[in-house]
Design a protein around this motif. Structure first.
Motif, PDB file in Angstrom:
ATOM      1  N   UNK A   1       0.824  -1.218   0.000  1.00  0.00           N
ATOM      2  CA  UNK A   1       0.000   0.000   0.000  1.00  0.00           C
ATOM      3  C   UNK A   1       0.853   1.262   0.000  1.00  0.00           C
ATOM      4  N   UNK A   2       2.146   1.137   0.329  1.00  0.00           N
ATOM      5  CA  UNK A   2       3.007   2.319   0.390  1.00  0.00           C
ATOM      6  C   UNK A   2       4.254   2.184  -0.494  1.00  0.00           C
ATOM      7  N   UNK A   3       4.260   1.249  -1.415  1.00  0.00           N
ATOM      8  CA  UNK A   3       5.402   1.113  -2.313  1.00  0.00           C
ATOM      9  C   UNK A   3       5.781  -0.338  -2.543  1.00  0.00           C
ATOM     10  N   UNK A   4       6.850  -0.522  -3.303  1.00  0.00           N
ATOM     11  CA  UNK A   4       7.283  -1.870  -3.665  1.00  0.00           C
ATOM     12  C   UNK A   4       8.171  -2.476  -2.591  1.00  0.00           C
ATOM     13  N   UNK A   5       8.208  -3.801  -2.589  1.00  0.00           N
ATOM     14  CA  UNK A   5       8.980  -4.558  -1.616  1.00  0.00           C
ATOM     15  C   UNK A   5       9.441  -5.847  -2.288  1.00  0.00           C
ATOM     16  N   UNK A   6      10.468  -6.482  -1.758  1.00  0.00           N
ATOM     17  CA  UNK A   6      10.836  -7.822  -2.203  1.00  0.00           C
ATOM     18  C   UNK A   6      10.197  -8.829  -1.251  1.00  0.00           C
ATOM     19  N   UNK A   7       9.375  -9.679  -1.790  1.00  0.00           N
ATOM     20  CA  UNK A   7       8.614 -10.643  -0.984  1.00  0.00           C
ATOM     21  C   UNK A   7       9.233 -12.028  -1.166  1.00  0.00           C
ATOM     22  N   UNK A   8       9.521 -12.695  -0.053  1.00  0.00           N
ATOM     23  CA  UNK A   8      10.207 -13.983  -0.122  1.00  0.00           C
ATOM     24  C   UNK A   8       9.605 -14.981   0.860  1.00  0.00           C
ATOM     25  N   UNK A   9       9.921 -16.244   0.614  1.00  0.00           N
ATOM     26  CA  UNK A   9       9.548 -17.317   1.521  1.00  0.00           C
ATOM     27  C   UNK A   9      10.800 -18.136   1.810  1.00  0.00           C
ATOM     28  N   UNK A  10      11.047 -18.403   3.088  1.00  0.00           N
ATOM     29  CA  UNK A  10      12.183 -19.233   3.487  1.00  0.00           C
ATOM     30  C   UNK A  10      11.660 -20.385   4.330  1.00  0.00           C
ATOM     31  N   UNK A  11      12.350 -21.507   4.270  1.00  0.00           N
ATOM     32  CA  UNK A  11      11.851 -22.675   4.986  1.00  0.00           C
ATOM     33  C   UNK A  11      12.991 -23.495   5.565  1.00  0.00           C
ATOM     34  N   UNK A  12      12.673 -24.199   6.636  1.00  0.00           N
ATOM     35  CA  UNK A  12      13.576 -25.143   7.273  1.00  0.00           C
ATOM     36  C   UNK A  12      12.721 -26.327   7.713  1.00  0.00           C
ATOM     37  N   UNK A  13      12.777 -27.403   6.931  1.00  0.00           N
ATOM     38  CA  UNK A  13      11.900 -28.531   7.214  1.00  0.00           C
ATOM     39  C   UNK A  13      10.445 -28.114   7.055  1.00  0.00           C
TER      40      UNK A  13
ATOM     41  N   UNK B   1      15.799  -1.781   1.216  1.00  0.00           N
ATOM     42  CA  UNK B   1      16.902  -0.940   1.670  1.00  0.00           C
ATOM     43  C   UNK B   1      16.395   0.456   2.013  1.00  0.00           C
ATOM     44  N   UNK B   2      16.953   1.008   3.069  1.00  0.00           N
ATOM     45  CA  UNK B   2      16.683   2.393   3.428  1.00  0.00           C
ATOM     46  C   UNK B   2      17.925   3.209   3.130  1.00  0.00           C
ATOM     47  N   UNK B   3      17.819   4.132   2.165  1.00  0.00           N
ATOM     48  CA  UNK B   3      18.937   4.992   1.774  1.00  0.00           C
ATOM     49  C   UNK B   3      18.534   6.425   2.087  1.00  0.00           C
ATOM     50  N   UNK B   4      19.199   7.034   3.068  1.00  0.00           N
ATOM     51  CA  UNK B   4      18.754   8.346   3.523  1.00  0.00           C
ATOM     52  C   UNK B   4      17.358   8.238   4.111  1.00  0.00           C
ATOM     53  N   UNK B   5      16.428   8.968   3.538  1.00  0.00           N
ATOM     54  CA  UNK B   5      15.035   8.905   3.980  1.00  0.00           C
ATOM     55  C   UNK B   5      14.156   8.150   2.995  1.00  0.00           C
ATOM     56  N   UNK B   6      14.760   7.418   2.078  1.00  0.00           N
ATOM     57  CA  UNK B   6      14.003   6.739   1.021  1.00  0.00           C
ATOM     58  C   UNK B   6      14.122   5.230   1.154  1.00  0.00           C
ATOM     59  N   UNK B   7      12.980   4.539   1.148  1.00  0.00           N
ATOM     60  CA  UNK B   7      12.992   3.075   1.160  1.00  0.00           C
ATOM     61  C   UNK B   7      12.891   2.580  -0.272  1.00  0.00           C
ATOM     62  N   UNK B   8      13.804   1.673  -0.659  1.00  0.00           N
ATOM     63  CA  UNK B   8      13.882   1.166  -2.019  1.00  0.00           C
ATOM     64  C   UNK B   8      13.981  -0.353  -1.959  1.00  0.00           C
TER      65      UNK B   8
ATOM     66  N   UNK C   1       3.784  -2.391   8.215  1.00  0.00           N
ATOM     67  CA  UNK C   1       4.700  -1.597   7.412  1.00  0.00           C
ATOM     68  C   UNK C   1       4.127  -0.225   7.053  1.00  0.00           C
ATOM     69  N   UNK C   2       2.845  -0.164   6.744  1.00  0.00           N
ATOM     70  CA  UNK C   2       2.247   1.110   6.347  1.00  0.00           C
ATOM     71  C   UNK C   2       2.270   2.113   7.498  1.00  0.00           C
ATOM     72  N   UNK C   3       2.084   1.636   8.747  1.00  0.00           N
ATOM     73  CA  UNK C   3       2.134   2.538   9.906  1.00  0.00           C
ATOM     74  C   UNK C   3       3.552   3.049  10.110  1.00  0.00           C
ATOM     75  N   UNK C   4       4.536   2.149  10.050  1.00  0.00           N
ATOM     76  CA  UNK C   4       5.937   2.547  10.229  1.00  0.00           C
ATOM     77  C   UNK C   4       6.364   3.509   9.128  1.00  0.00           C
ATOM     78  N   UNK C   5       5.955   3.219   7.913  1.00  0.00           N
ATOM     79  CA  UNK C   5       6.362   4.014   6.756  1.00  0.00           C
ATOM     80  C   UNK C   5       5.854   5.442   6.856  1.00  0.00           C
TER      81      UNK C   5
END
Length: 504
Positions: A412-424, A434-441, A486-490
């Motif tokens: 709702x507030x921009x793009x993100x990399x979405x992943x799934x990780x597993x162990x068993x 990434x946060x660069x300065x005041x910009x999340x990329x 994330x939207x609240x923090x952003x």
């Protein structure tokens, strides 16, 4: 043979000049060379990098009689190529784009040959000089799409073998057991090895451009297709053996044996169309054809300019302000109706390499839980930078958590990399960026661009951020959970941007 070798070596000054260029340029830019070697050492996909320079030297030696008769003269037109490449190296070094820095350093070698020895020699040795680019560890970005392709082929072949299969992302279930396509199964290491071997085979075996191009194309396509059949074979062996075989160490052994057979077959078939050219083993160098040696003074001047540039960049980077010793990382205590808690997070955590500061915090809302991980980098430098392939969701070497899915997703507030990780049976859903300065990329390339812009204002701070939750609900519900946090923090005045600032 040794006598002829020593005689040719003493009598062909061009060989000495070429060897100096091939060795001095990587030495002048040693930090860049070292960054490549470090990857060759720890990543099996790029171990072949150690062989590239010896192969190039051998190919140049094979052309020694030809280059001995080529007129040598400096070609100042090459400065139109050398200077932009040098500028690209400077920019990539300042903002720590390792792969661009490495490509620029390697590109300086053929460009320097052109500048110091002239275009005719550079063209005569074009293939050996371009082959040096195989030393650059490229290809990590191919892993996610090749994981998807491998999963697609495996599921398709299993289905058409009459075996029931259920797919969930990069994981699938058979009546005999569970399987998942992880990074090691992507086939990228087979593809890169095949490309390096296929290219040198095509150059040695064929003389026409069309034959070489077709064989190189085959060396790219065959390992991709073969990797799908390899994965299918492993699954079927495991299924038919009741999960007794192809599920442990023999899984890896089977993969490399299969790849070896495929490459052997590719070269054997390609050999039917090889151009057999007889070489006169008694060929000797006609001393009357040897041209004037290159100007040592001019070559030393070119190297001096490169060395001065390297020293200037190194000095500039060393003047960056250090992080105060009493600095701390402050993470938010609330995010809307999400409250920080002392509850332990899941067993998963990202692999963040040498951050200046690192922290994590878990938040709860009812029976839902979200965990924030932050790696903060006050300055960007070799082996310690926010935007780096060394910062990963999983380690490819410890055999524990595996990356089973990765894709771009728009929140709702921009793009993100979405992943799934597993162990068993454990599975974690992750958003990262990434946060660069005041910009999340989210995209690493865009993050580097923002970092370059921030550098113009004297700012180097950046952070690698992940938020995660256990995979205990449908995908859309998990997305809604992370998005609400994330939207609240952003948007918050006391959100992630201020929370990442350090206090002295």
């Amino acid at each position: 043979m040794l006598k002829h070798f020593l005689a040719d070596w003493r009598s062909i000054p061009q060989l000495k000049a070429l060897l100096l260029i091939l060795l001095v340029v990587p030495t002048v830019f040693f930090s860049t060379t070292q960054s490549m070697i470090n990857i060759w050492l720890v990543n099996e996909t790029f171990t072949h990098g150690f062989l590239i320079l010896p192969i190039a030297l051998w190919l140049i030696w094979e052309q020694r009689h030809r280059i001995a008769s080529i007129a040598v003269h400096k070609d100042l037109r090459a400065t139109l190529v050398v200077l932009p490449i040098l500028g690209l190296w400077v920019l990539a070094t300042l903002i720590d784009v390792a792969v661009v820095r490495q490509l620029a350093m390697v590109a300086l070698i053929p460009a320097s040959v052109w500048l110091i020895l002239g275009a005719p020699i550079a063209l005569a040795l074009l293939f050996p000089l371009l082959y040096l680019f195989f030393a650059v560890p490229l290809g990590q970005s191919l892993i996610p799409p090749m994981m998807e392709l491998t999963a697609d082929m495996t599921v398709y072949l299993v289905q058409h073998s009459g075996v029931p299969i259920y797919r969930d992302g990069l994981s699938f279930e058979l009546p005999s057991g569970s399987w998942a396509v992880v990074e090691e199964c992507s086939g990228v290491r087979y593809l890169i090895a095949s490309a390096a071997l296929g290219t040198i085979y095509a150059y040695i075996s064929y003389r026409s451009f069309s034959k070489r191009a077709l064989f190189i194309l085959a060396s790219l396509i065959v390992p991709i297709v073969a990797n799908g059949f390899r994965a299918y074979g492993i699954v079927m062996i495991g299924h038919l053996s009741g999960m007794k075989y192809a599920v442990g160490a023999d899984h890896l052994l089977y993969g490399w044996v299969f790849f070896g057979i495929v490459i052997f077959a590719l070269f054997w078939i390609g050999g039917f169309w090889a151009d057999h050219i007889k070489k006169d083993e008694t060929e000797k160098l006609d001393s009357s054809s040897i041209q004037t040696p290159p100007s040592a003074l001019f070559g030393m001047g070119v190297i001096a300019v490169m060395l001065a540039t390297n020293l200037a960049v190194t000095t500039l980077k060393s003047q960056q302000a250090a992080l105060p010793t009493n600095a701390s990382l402050i993470l938010p205590l609330r995010a809307g109706n999400w409250q920080a808690t002392d509850l332990a997070p899941s067993g998963w955590a990202p692999m963040i390499n040498n951050p200046d500061l690192a922290g994590q915090r878990t938040y709860i809302r009812g029976d839902e839980q979200v965990t924030l991980h932050v790696g903060y980098f006050h300055t960007q430098r070799d082996g310690a930078e926010a935007i780096s392939s060394l910062n990963r969701l999983t380690s490819p070497y410890d055999g524990a958590w595996k990356l089973t899915a990765s894709r771009a997703h728009k929140t709702s507030v921009g793009s993100i990399i979405e992943s799934e990780v597993s162990l068993g049976q454990d599975k974690v859903f992750v958003w990262s960026g990434y946060l660069v300065g005041d910009t999340f990329v989210a995209n690493s390339y865009m993050a580097k661009l923002y970092q370059a812009l921030a550098l113009l204002h004297g700012q180097q701070q950046a952070a690698y951020i992940t938020i995660s939750t256990d995979f205990d609900a449908p995908l859309e519900q998990l997305r809604g959970r992370l998005d609400s946090w994330w939207s609240v923090i952003h948007k918050s005045d006391q959100g992630a941007i201020l929370a990442l600032k350090n206090e002295g």
